[in-house]
Design a protein around this motif. Sequence first.
Motif, PDB file in Angstrom:
ATOM      1  N   GLY A  75       0.809  -1.206   0.000  1.00 47.58           N
ATOM      2  CA  GLY A  75       0.000   0.000   0.000  1.00 47.58           C
ATOM      3  C   GLY A  75       0.847   1.262   0.000  1.00 47.58           C
ATOM      4  O   GLY A  75       2.024   1.241   0.337  1.00 47.58           O
ATOM      5  N   ALA A  76       0.184   2.369  -0.389  1.00 49.05           N
ATOM      6  CA  ALA A  76       0.871   3.651  -0.427  1.00 49.05           C
ATOM      7  C   ALA A  76       1.403   3.975   0.964  1.00 49.05           C
ATOM      8  O   ALA A  76       0.727   3.691   1.948  1.00 49.05           O
ATOM      9  CB  ALA A  76      -0.077   4.738  -0.927  1.00 49.05           C
ATOM     10  N   PRO A  77       2.598   4.456   1.054  1.00 50.75           N
ATOM     11  CA  PRO A  77       3.482   5.009   0.032  1.00 50.75           C
ATOM     12  C   PRO A  77       4.439   3.976  -0.575  1.00 50.75           C
ATOM     13  O   PRO A  77       5.480   4.343  -1.109  1.00 50.75           O
ATOM     14  CB  PRO A  77       4.249   6.091   0.798  1.00 50.75           C
ATOM     15  CG  PRO A  77       4.378   5.533   2.184  1.00 50.75           C
ATOM     16  CD  PRO A  77       3.106   4.764   2.416  1.00 50.75           C
ATOM     17  N   VAL A 121      16.695   1.148   7.339  1.00 56.37           N
ATOM     18  CA  VAL A 121      16.669   1.473   5.908  1.00 56.37           C
ATOM     19  C   VAL A 121      15.257   1.240   5.393  1.00 56.37           C
ATOM     20  O   VAL A 121      14.582   0.287   5.797  1.00 56.37           O
ATOM     21  CB  VAL A 121      17.681   0.609   5.127  1.00 56.37           C
ATOM     22  CG1 VAL A 121      17.537   0.788   3.630  1.00 56.37           C
ATOM     23  CG2 VAL A 121      19.095   0.912   5.579  1.00 56.37           C
ATOM     24  N   ILE A 122      14.825   2.095   4.488  1.00 53.49           N
ATOM     25  CA  ILE A 122      13.505   1.970   3.865  1.00 53.49           C
ATOM     26  C   ILE A 122      13.699   1.809   2.358  1.00 53.49           C
ATOM     27  O   ILE A 122      14.438   2.564   1.736  1.00 53.49           O
ATOM     28  CB  ILE A 122      12.639   3.222   4.128  1.00 53.49           C
ATOM     29  CG1 ILE A 122      12.351   3.376   5.614  1.00 53.49           C
ATOM     30  CG2 ILE A 122      11.336   3.169   3.345  1.00 53.49           C
ATOM     31  CD1 ILE A 122      11.464   2.304   6.192  1.00 53.49           C
ATOM     32  N   VAL A 123      13.018   0.828   1.788  1.00 51.41           N
ATOM     33  CA  VAL A 123      13.005   0.629   0.338  1.00 51.41           C
ATOM     34  C   VAL A 123      11.664   1.148  -0.160  1.00 51.41           C
ATOM     35  O   VAL A 123      10.613   0.770   0.370  1.00 51.41           O
ATOM     36  CB  VAL A 123      13.176  -0.860  -0.027  1.00 51.41           C
ATOM     37  CG1 VAL A 123      13.102  -1.060  -1.531  1.00 51.41           C
ATOM     38  CG2 VAL A 123      14.477  -1.405   0.547  1.00 51.41           C
ATOM     39  N   GLU A 124      11.708   2.016  -1.165  1.00 48.84           N
ATOM     40  CA  GLU A 124      10.487   2.634  -1.670  1.00 48.84           C
ATOM     41  C   GLU A 124      10.412   2.481  -3.183  1.00 48.84           C
ATOM     42  O   GLU A 124      11.400   2.635  -3.896  1.00 48.84           O
ATOM     43  CB  GLU A 124      10.455   4.120  -1.297  1.00 48.84           C
ATOM     44  CG  GLU A 124       9.151   4.796  -1.679  1.00 48.84           C
ATOM     45  CD  GLU A 124       9.053   6.214  -1.135  1.00 48.84           C
ATOM     46  OE1 GLU A 124       8.140   6.936  -1.599  1.00 48.84           O
ATOM     47  OE2 GLU A 124       9.850   6.607  -0.258  1.00 48.84           O
ATOM     48  N   LEU A 125       9.226   2.206  -3.658  1.00 45.24           N
ATOM     49  CA  LEU A 125       8.950   2.084  -5.085  1.00 45.24           C
ATOM     50  C   LEU A 125       9.071   3.454  -5.750  1.00 45.24           C
ATOM     51  O   LEU A 125       8.549   4.438  -5.251  1.00 45.24           O
ATOM     52  CB  LEU A 125       7.533   1.535  -5.256  1.00 45.24           C
ATOM     53  CG  LEU A 125       7.059   1.155  -6.645  1.00 45.24           C
ATOM     54  CD1 LEU A 125       7.848  -0.036  -7.168  1.00 45.24           C
ATOM     55  CD2 LEU A 125       5.577   0.814  -6.599  1.00 45.24           C
ATOM     56  N   THR A 126       9.764   3.519  -6.881  1.00 47.52           N
ATOM     57  CA  THR A 126       9.863   4.769  -7.638  1.00 47.52           C
ATOM     58  C   THR A 126       8.726   4.832  -8.658  1.00 47.52           C
ATOM     59  O   THR A 126       8.026   3.843  -8.886  1.00 47.52           O
ATOM     60  CB  THR A 126      11.201   4.857  -8.399  1.00 47.52           C
ATOM     61  OG1 THR A 126      11.242   3.785  -9.366  1.00 47.52           O
ATOM     62  CG2 THR A 126      12.399   4.771  -7.460  1.00 47.52           C
TER      63      THR A 126
END
Length: 185
Positions: A75-77, A121-126
């Motif tokens: 889900g977002a973000p 650490v945070i991995v985020e979708l681009t």
Amino acid sequence: MPDTPEPHGPQEPSLDEQIAAYQREYGDLDPQVEKVVSALGRLNRRMNVAYGRQVAALGISNTEWEVLKTLVVSGAPYRLGPGELAKRLGLTPAAMTHRIDRMAADGLVTRDRDESNRVRVIVELTDEGRAKWLEAMRMASSFEEDLLQDLSADERGSLGEMLIRLLRRVEDAQPDAGGRLTDLD
């Protein structure tokens, strides 16, 4: 005259041929059960090949697709820690780190320190990663509609329910089988 190779490699025996061979070697086999599980196994393998070809056409691997999918499903973000990603995908932390490194280099995800906890650490979708996910979903939806075109809406519903019942039975019997086995990493 030498045998000419088959254009697509050796032919897999039909399900009926396979089941007959199994019955010959193991007389207690229930052919109805074997037909169901063998057909499911073959369908799964062939679908994985088809999906692999689709994501390869987008310049990503099946394993990268799995990370994109996991981030979208969160889900977002669309952010998770690498440990949570590894857990959800049934991977070792080292395997997850390698995967994230590649994906960050390709612009599919970012990896940043959590501002509230600098150790985390945070991995985020681009945007590019989300665009690849959306295109893969479009391709998969088309493939899946074609796959199920001969089934009525009622048959699709019934098949879905039956498969979910089978899935639940496996999940109840093998609750740790959602991820990869350590000996397969």
